[in-house]
Design a protein around this motif. Structure first.
Motif, PDB file in Angstrom:
ATOM      1  N   ALA A 129     -17.768 -14.391  -8.893  1.00  0.00           N
ATOM      2  CA  ALA A 129     -17.379 -15.788  -9.121  1.00  0.00           C
ATOM      3  C   ALA A 129     -18.248 -16.428 -10.203  1.00  0.00           C
ATOM      4  O   ALA A 129     -17.748 -17.159 -11.067  1.00  0.00           O
ATOM      5  N   ASP A 182     -12.031 -10.027  -2.297  1.00  0.00           N
ATOM      6  CA  ASP A 182     -11.391 -11.303  -2.621  1.00  0.00           C
ATOM      7  C   ASP A 182     -11.851 -12.407  -1.666  1.00  0.00           C
ATOM      8  O   ASP A 182     -12.049 -13.549  -2.080  1.00  0.00           O
ATOM      9  N   GLU A 183     -12.011 -12.077  -0.384  1.00  0.00           N
ATOM     10  CA  GLU A 183     -12.457 -13.070   0.595  1.00  0.00           C
ATOM     11  C   GLU A 183     -13.862 -13.562   0.259  1.00  0.00           C
ATOM     12  O   GLU A 183     -14.140 -14.771   0.322  1.00  0.00           O
ATOM     13  N   ASN A 203     -13.717 -15.647  -3.094  1.00  0.00           N
ATOM     14  CA  ASN A 203     -13.094 -16.962  -2.899  1.00  0.00           C
ATOM     15  C   ASN A 203     -13.998 -17.908  -2.121  1.00  0.00           C
ATOM     16  O   ASN A 203     -13.998 -19.122  -2.362  1.00  0.00           O
ATOM     17  N   ASN A 251     -15.122 -21.526  -3.760  1.00  0.00           N
ATOM     18  CA  ASN A 251     -14.897 -22.819  -3.113  1.00  0.00           C
ATOM     19  C   ASN A 251     -16.105 -23.758  -3.237  1.00  0.00           C
ATOM     20  O   ASN A 251     -15.957 -24.974  -3.103  1.00  0.00           O
TER      21      ASN A 251
END
Length: 254
Positions: A6, A161-162, A165, A169
């Protein structure tokens, strides 16, 4: 890598060729993936320091996931106290005024801990702090944690992905903190440079031994860091150095 992805995307970081740790960077920010454990965290600090110009007093931020007894998955915390579970050593980061991120203490363990408490639990923070102390001031050493597991629930750490993400956030909150810390860092070094120039000009008028100059410089620095007054007309280069230091102490109320 799932946690780091990220940041790599958000700050448009490119990979740096190195042999030990995965490093990414742009013109202002570098990111090092240290892996699990406080030893890896401490070693990655040394690697990063030597890979990027060996500059002291830079900003250092440890980011990662942590466990907690009851906090909600995805909640974000700034660490205000670090405890090493093995050595019981503690560190207290200097928290910025008006910080918008909630704070909590963090205990660093040598192995995964599922005996949850009201402290954050991780495996890197103490190694990170003890490593950074050699290269920077505590005002610029911080740790940010996102809750990944509690007594009732945990994320799937194997789901890339979890994990990504969950970080995404909160990445704007993290970026806001980084920018505010960077502004504080910039102001600190602008003030430091200004003070060093003032002191240099003052010392021109004195004939001092090495030890006298070192002591006088220390008290002059203390005076200018604790006052907005750049004039220091209560000094007299015709008087001995100890008298001048006593005058500085009086002005500081010491």
């Amino acid at each position: 890598m799932s946690e780091a992805k990220a940041f790599i995307d958000y700050y448009s970081l490119k990979k740096k060729k190195t042999s030990n740790f995965s490093l990414y960077y742009n013109d202002l920010i570098s990111l090092t993936i240290c892996g699990i454990g406080k030893i890896n965290a401490a070693m990655s600090i040394v690697q990063t320091f030597y890979e990027f110009k060996q500059q002291k007093n830079n900003i250092w931020i440890n980011f990662g996931v942590a466990g907690h007894k009851k906090e909600k998955i995805g909640s974000i915390f700034l660490v205000d106290k670090v405890i090493d579970n093995e050595t019981k050593k503690k560190r207290y980061p200097f928290i910025l005024d008006n910080c918008k991120i909630n704070q909590n203490s963090c205990i660093t363990y040598n192995k995964p801990n599922f005996n949850y408490t009201n402290n954050l639990s991780d495996m890197e923070a103490s190694g990170f702090f003890f490593g950074c102390e050699k290269y920077s001031s505590k005002e610029f050493i911080h740790s940010i944690k996102i809750i990944s597991d509690n007594e009732k629930k945990k994320i799937n750490f194997f789901n890339k992905d979890e994990v990504k993400n969950m970080v995404l956030n909160k990445i704007e909150d993290i970026d806001t903190f980084i920018k505010k810390l960077y502004s504080t860092w910039t102001n600190y070094f602008e003030k430091k440079k200004k003070i060093e120039n003032i002191i240099r000009n003052i010392l021109i008028d004195y004939r001092l031994t090495f030890s006298e100059e070192k002591e006088f410089r220390r008290w002059l620095s203390m005076y200018f860091y604790h006052t907005s007054n750049v004039k220091i007309n209560f000094l007299d280069n015709k008087k001995d150095i100890h008298t001048n230091i006593q005058n500085i102490k009086k002005k500081l109320g010491i």
